[in-house]
Write a protein that holds these residues in place. Structure first.
Motif, PDB file in Angstrom:
ATOM      1  N   ILE A   8      10.693  -9.308   8.877  1.00 56.45           N
ATOM      2  CA  ILE A   8       9.964  -9.116   9.718  1.00 56.45           C
ATOM      3  C   ILE A   8      10.094  -7.653   9.593  1.00 56.45           C
ATOM      4  CG2 ILE A   8       8.988  -9.615  11.661  1.00 56.45           C
ATOM      5  CD1 ILE A   8       9.319 -12.753  11.761  1.00 56.45           C
ATOM      6  N   LEU A   9      10.884  -7.134   9.701  1.00 56.62           N
ATOM      7  CA  LEU A   9      11.190  -5.588  10.416  1.00 56.62           C
ATOM      8  C   LEU A   9      11.095  -4.745   9.191  1.00 56.62           C
ATOM      9  CD1 LEU A   9      13.582  -4.727  13.489  1.00 56.62           C
ATOM     10  CD2 LEU A   9      11.234  -5.138  13.109  1.00 56.62           C
ATOM     11  N   ASN A  10      11.304  -5.467   8.039  1.00 54.80           N
ATOM     12  CA  ASN A  10      11.261  -4.358   6.952  1.00 54.80           C
ATOM     13  C   ASN A  10       9.639  -4.652   6.225  1.00 54.80           C
ATOM     14  OD1 ASN A  10      13.702  -4.082   5.888  1.00 54.80           O
ATOM     15  ND2 ASN A  10      14.370  -5.792   5.051  1.00 54.80           N
ATOM     16  N   ASP A  11       9.037  -6.110   6.768  1.00 58.49           N
ATOM     17  CA  ASP A  11       7.675  -6.106   6.008  1.00 58.49           C
ATOM     18  C   ASP A  11       6.839  -4.849   7.558  1.00 58.49           C
ATOM     19  OD1 ASP A  11       8.417  -7.461   4.397  1.00 58.49           O
ATOM     20  OD2 ASP A  11       7.526  -9.126   5.291  1.00 58.49           O
ATOM     21  N   LEU A  12       7.170  -4.880   8.657  1.00 60.60           N
ATOM     22  CA  LEU A  12       6.241  -4.258   9.646  1.00 60.60           C
ATOM     23  C   LEU A  12       6.722  -2.682   9.100  1.00 60.60           C
ATOM     24  CD1 LEU A  12       5.042  -3.592  11.914  1.00 60.60           C
ATOM     25  CD2 LEU A  12       7.266  -3.899  12.920  1.00 60.60           C
ATOM     26  N   SER A  13       8.101  -1.905   8.786  1.00 66.77           N
ATOM     27  CA  SER A  13       8.441  -0.844   8.640  1.00 66.77           C
ATOM     28  C   SER A  13       7.325  -0.605   7.094  1.00 66.77           C
ATOM     29  CB  SER A  13       9.794  -0.426   8.477  1.00 66.77           C
ATOM     30  OG  SER A  13      10.106  -1.241   9.238  1.00 66.77           O
ATOM     31  N   SER A  14       7.238  -1.299   6.559  1.00 65.88           N
ATOM     32  CA  SER A  14       6.739  -0.648   5.158  1.00 65.88           C
ATOM     33  C   SER A  14       5.438  -0.578   5.299  1.00 65.88           C
ATOM     34  CB  SER A  14       6.978  -2.029   3.879  1.00 65.88           C
ATOM     35  OG  SER A  14       6.321  -3.128   4.286  1.00 65.88           O
ATOM     36  N   ARG A  15       4.337  -1.344   6.465  1.00 65.61           N
ATOM     37  CA  ARG A  15       3.018  -0.903   6.867  1.00 65.61           C
ATOM     38  C   ARG A  15       2.775   0.274   7.604  1.00 65.61           C
ATOM     39  NH1 ARG A  15       0.819  -6.749   7.255  1.00 65.61           N
ATOM     40  NH2 ARG A  15       2.227  -7.445   5.642  1.00 65.61           N
ATOM     41  N   LEU A  16       4.214   1.083   8.316  1.00 63.17           N
ATOM     42  CA  LEU A  16       3.926   2.329   9.143  1.00 63.17           C
ATOM     43  C   LEU A  16       3.854   3.285   8.036  1.00 63.17           C
ATOM     44  CD1 LEU A  16       5.714   0.743  11.878  1.00 63.17           C
ATOM     45  CD2 LEU A  16       3.649   0.318  12.007  1.00 63.17           C
ATOM     46  N   PRO A  21       9.499   1.437  13.458  1.00 60.04           N
ATOM     47  CA  PRO A  21       8.592   0.430  14.116  1.00 60.04           C
ATOM     48  C   PRO A  21       8.690   1.344  15.528  1.00 60.04           C
ATOM     49  CG  PRO A  21       9.312  -0.498  12.607  1.00 60.04           C
ATOM     50  CD  PRO A  21       9.961   0.406  12.365  1.00 60.04           C
ATOM     51  N   ASP A  22       7.449   1.516  16.813  1.00 60.25           N
ATOM     52  CA  ASP A  22       8.050   2.282  17.632  1.00 60.25           C
ATOM     53  C   ASP A  22       7.544   0.859  18.488  1.00 60.25           C
ATOM     54  OD1 ASP A  22       7.260   3.166  20.262  1.00 60.25           O
ATOM     55  OD2 ASP A  22       6.603   4.993  19.522  1.00 60.25           O
ATOM     56  N   LEU A  23       8.530  -0.114  18.879  1.00 64.38           N
ATOM     57  CA  LEU A  23       7.514  -0.566  20.031  1.00 64.38           C
ATOM     58  C   LEU A  23       6.682  -0.599  21.855  1.00 64.38           C
ATOM     59  CD1 LEU A  23      10.884  -3.714  19.206  1.00 64.38           C
ATOM     60  CD2 LEU A  23       7.554  -3.271  18.217  1.00 64.38           C
ATOM     61  N   THR A  24       6.650   0.624  21.598  1.00 63.16           N
ATOM     62  CA  THR A  24       5.870   0.970  22.609  1.00 63.16           C
ATOM     63  C   THR A  24       4.356   1.849  21.344  1.00 63.16           C
ATOM     64  OG1 THR A  24       7.173   3.572  22.330  1.00 63.16           O
ATOM     65  CG2 THR A  24       8.063   1.851  23.653  1.00 63.16           C
ATOM     66  N   ASN A  25       4.319   1.307  21.035  1.00 60.49           N
ATOM     67  CA  ASN A  25       2.672   2.453  20.755  1.00 60.49           C
ATOM     68  C   ASN A  25       1.916   0.919  19.975  1.00 60.49           C
ATOM     69  OD1 ASN A  25       1.197   2.469  17.527  1.00 60.49           O
ATOM     70  ND2 ASN A  25       2.103   4.010  17.764  1.00 60.49           N
ATOM     71  N   GLU A  26       0.824   0.942  20.269  1.00 60.72           N
ATOM     72  CA  GLU A  26       0.143  -0.415  20.242  1.00 60.72           C
ATOM     73  C   GLU A  26      -0.302  -0.225  18.910  1.00 60.72           C
ATOM     74  OE1 GLU A  26      -3.804  -2.020  22.256  1.00 60.72           O
ATOM     75  OE2 GLU A  26      -2.377  -0.528  23.283  1.00 60.72           O
ATOM     76  N   GLN A  27      -0.965  -0.185  18.581  1.00 58.18           N
ATOM     77  CA  GLN A  27      -0.656   0.481  16.957  1.00 58.18           C
ATOM     78  C   GLN A  27       0.457  -0.914  16.187  1.00 58.18           C
ATOM     79  OE1 GLN A  27      -4.182   0.979  15.887  1.00 58.18           O
ATOM     80  NE2 GLN A  27      -4.539   0.933  17.911  1.00 58.18           N
ATOM     81  N   HIS A  28       1.621   0.006  16.404  1.00 56.05           N
ATOM     82  CA  HIS A  28       2.689  -0.975  15.635  1.00 56.05           C
ATOM     83  C   HIS A  28       3.108  -2.371  16.096  1.00 56.05           C
ATOM     84  CE1 HIS A  28       4.641   3.121  14.351  1.00 56.05           C
ATOM     85  NE2 HIS A  28       3.680   3.288  14.100  1.00 56.05           N
ATOM     86  N   LEU A  29       2.401  -2.443  16.996  1.00 59.87           N
ATOM     87  CA  LEU A  29       2.255  -3.835  17.788  1.00 59.87           C
ATOM     88  C   LEU A  29       1.648  -4.895  17.399  1.00 59.87           C
ATOM     89  CD1 LEU A  29       3.341  -3.433  21.993  1.00 59.87           C
ATOM     90  CD2 LEU A  29       4.400  -4.281  19.614  1.00 59.87           C
ATOM     91  N   ILE A  30       0.652  -4.041  16.737  1.00 61.61           N
ATOM     92  CA  ILE A  30      -0.628  -5.123  16.113  1.00 61.61           C
ATOM     93  C   ILE A  30       0.064  -4.916  15.116  1.00 61.61           C
ATOM     94  CG2 ILE A  30      -3.228  -5.189  15.746  1.00 61.61           C
ATOM     95  CD1 ILE A  30      -3.615  -2.869  18.335  1.00 61.61           C
ATOM     96  N   LYS A  31       0.008  -4.168  14.046  1.00 61.79           N
ATOM     97  CA  LYS A  31       1.184  -4.330  12.791  1.00 61.79           C
ATOM     98  C   LYS A  31       1.920  -5.639  13.020  1.00 61.79           C
ATOM     99  CE  LYS A  31      -0.681  -0.403  10.990  1.00 61.79           C
ATOM    100  NZ  LYS A  31      -1.384  -0.383  10.116  1.00 61.79           N
ATOM    101  N   LEU A  32       2.836  -5.113  13.671  1.00 61.17           N
ATOM    102  CA  LEU A  32       3.934  -6.898  14.086  1.00 61.17           C
ATOM    103  C   LEU A  32       3.088  -8.341  14.289  1.00 61.17           C
ATOM    104  CD1 LEU A  32       6.482  -7.915  14.326  1.00 61.17           C
ATOM    105  CD2 LEU A  32       6.397  -7.068  17.017  1.00 61.17           C
ATOM    106  N   TRP A  33       1.606  -7.963  15.112  1.00 64.32           N
ATOM    107  CA  TRP A  33       1.488  -9.196  15.128  1.00 64.32           C
ATOM    108  C   TRP A  33       0.946  -9.579  14.016  1.00 64.32           C
ATOM    109  CZ3 TRP A  33       0.204 -11.652  19.289  1.00 64.32           C
ATOM    110  CH2 TRP A  33      -1.439 -12.846  19.164  1.00 64.32           C
ATOM    111  N   ASP A  34       0.131  -8.547  13.856  1.00 61.06           N
ATOM    112  CA  ASP A  34      -0.491  -9.426  11.565  1.00 61.06           C
ATOM    113  C   ASP A  34       0.890 -10.096  10.796  1.00 61.06           C
ATOM    114  OD1 ASP A  34      -2.834  -8.187  12.226  1.00 61.06           O
ATOM    115  OD2 ASP A  34      -3.024  -6.580  11.882  1.00 61.06           O
TER     116      ASP A  34
END
Length: 72
Positions: A8-16, A21-34
């Motif tokens: 999951i984190l690897n997939d998230l990282s590839s989209r940033l 990943p910065d879990l204080t960044n709302e845009q990163h959290l939205i990508k995590l949601w996706d």
């Protein structure tokens, strides 16, 4: 259900842009949601995880909007 957080984190990282990943960044959290949605996580579990990760700092209205947008 076995959860592979590394994947999951690897997939998230590839989209940033910077790959970190910065879990204080709302845009990163939205990508995590996706990412979680693509892994077929139930909506309630996604809401719970984001709420826990942000310790309630994430705007509840935003969480409800994400839940309602195409996740019925």
């Amino acid at each position: 259900m076995i959860i592979n957080f590394d994947k999951i984190l690897n997939d998230l990282s590839s989209r940033l842009k910077d790959g970190t990943p910065d879990l204080t960044n709302e845009q990163h959290l939205i990508k995590l949601w996706d990412v979680l949605k693509e892994y077929n996580w139930p909506v309630d579990e996604r809401v719970r995880l984001l709420h826990n990760l942000t310790e309630g700092r994430f705007d509840k209205k935003s969480l409800n909007k994400m839940r309602d947008d195409g996740d019925a």
